[in-house]
Design a protein around this motif. Structure first.
Motif, mmCIF file in Angstrom:
data_model
loop_
_atom_site.group_PDB
_atom_site.id
_atom_site.type_symbol
_atom_site.label_atom_id
_atom_site.label_comp_id
_atom_site.label_asym_id
_atom_site.label_seq_id
_atom_site.Cartn_x
_atom_site.Cartn_y
_atom_site.Cartn_z
ATOM 1 N N PHE A 257 1.129 -1.800 0.159
ATOM 2 C CA PHE A 257 -0.024 0.010 -0.074
ATOM 3 C C PHE A 257 0.641 1.450 0.496
ATOM 4 O O PHE A 257 2.420 1.129 0.294
ATOM 5 C CB PHE A 257 -0.698 0.250 1.000
ATOM 6 N N ARG A 258 0.020 2.031 -0.348
ATOM 7 C CA ARG A 258 0.935 3.650 -0.379
ATOM 8 C C ARG A 258 -0.367 4.391 0.278
ATOM 9 O O ARG A 258 -1.520 4.416 0.674
ATOM 10 C CB ARG A 258 1.649 4.252 -1.346
ATOM 11 N N VAL A 259 0.091 5.984 0.518
ATOM 12 C CA VAL A 259 -0.832 6.616 1.321
ATOM 13 C C VAL A 259 -0.775 8.064 0.420
ATOM 14 O O VAL A 259 0.162 8.766 0.553
ATOM 15 C CB VAL A 259 -0.065 6.729 2.985
ATOM 16 N N CYS A 260 -1.826 8.843 -0.100
ATOM 17 C CA CYS A 260 -1.909 9.570 -0.828
ATOM 18 C C CYS A 260 -2.488 10.465 -0.537
ATOM 19 O O CYS A 260 -3.975 9.599 -0.407
ATOM 20 C CB CYS A 260 -1.848 9.068 -2.635
ATOM 21 N N VAL A 261 -2.875 11.523 0.188
ATOM 22 C CA VAL A 261 -3.939 12.899 0.984
ATOM 23 C C VAL A 261 -4.514 12.364 1.846
ATOM 24 O O VAL A 261 -6.072 11.910 1.217
ATOM 25 C CB VAL A 261 -4.395 13.065 -0.950
ATOM 26 N N GLY A 262 -3.751 11.427 2.370
ATOM 27 C CA GLY A 262 -4.706 10.484 3.723
ATOM 28 C C GLY A 262 -5.507 9.693 3.190
ATOM 29 O O GLY A 262 -6.255 8.936 3.974
#
Length: 247
Positions: free
Chosen positions: A227-232
């Motif tokens: 996974f990655r985190v993008c804009v919350g």
């Protein structure tokens, strides 16, 4: 030597027994919820070693909804005592006293979690096992005791939470088409557990400050969740099945 006999100043032989192990969805330390109950759909099973699986030892437990599970942080290497630690809840940079935290880096490596008791079952030999939910432990963590959770004693309504007064902020979790295809062998409650785990944002605490281009991975339900985190928002990119080396 008797278990209660003193061996030196400030130290006793504890006579601690490993009474069993807990089988959880979490194959490694990374992404394990930082507190119990944060992923309520994550079901786990406590399996007891004989003679601790004797049904007589569990008489009356069916009347309780929750239990205290006392365990060993067996994946934490014993090291020189450190009086201060850096809790993830404080960003991983601020230090506080170890006894004001729930850090696994403790003098005795003993941990305590409250879990919901979902089922009391019997194995093929007649021994007891327990199905619990909301565990915050890695798979095969050693268990050294369980005790019933007693609400009128253990639930203090006016207790203060110090630096952890409020529950952690949750992130939205989305799955790519590939991730959904990869995870299509999981049951609905297992997908829910994956979402609850990721909603806590399991990245290292110093990363929990916004967007991050790095792709992270961890093992859960024998899948490698990436996974990655993008804009919350936590975006699950893939969840390929991990081959069991014993098969």
């Amino acid at each position: 030597m008797p278990a209660s006999e003193k061996t030196d100043e400030g130290s006793f032989t504890a006579g601690i027994e490993i009474i069993g192990y807990i089988n959880t969805p979490y194959d490694e330390k990374f992404a394990v919820p930082r507190q119990p109950g944060l992923a309520p759909h994550a079901l786990s099973t406590i399996v007891f070693n004989p003679p601790y699986d004797d049904p007589l030892a569990f008489e009356g437990l069916e009347g309780f909804s929750h239990i205290h599970v006392i365990f060993l942080f067996d994946r934490i290497k014993k090291a020189t005592f450190s009086a201060r630690v850096r809790p993830p809840r404080l960003g991983g940079n601020r230090r506080i006293g170890v006894f004001a935290s729930r850090s696994p880096f403790r003098p005795t490596r003993i941990g305590l979690s409250v879990m919901k008791l979902e089922k009391i079952g019997r194995n093929s030999r007649g021994g007891v096992f327990l199905v619990v939910s909301g565990a915050d432990l890695t798979n095969r963590t050693p268990i050294i005791d369980i005790k019933p959770y007693v609400p009128f004693v253990d639930a203090v309504t006016d207790a203060k939470g110090g630096f952890a007064e409020q529950p952690p902020k949750l992130h939205e979790v989305c799955f790519s088409k590939k991730a959904l295809d990869d995870l299509n062998d999981l049951q609905d409650f297992e997908i829910a557990a994956v979402k609850e785990t990721l909603a806590q944002d399991p990245r290292p605490a110093y990363k929990n400050r916004g967007e991050d281009d790095k792709v992270y991975g961890f093992g859960m339900y024998r899948h490698e969740i990436r996974f990655r985190v993008c804009v919350g928002t936590v975006l699950v990119e893939s969840g390929e099945r991990v081959t069991d080396p014993e098969n």
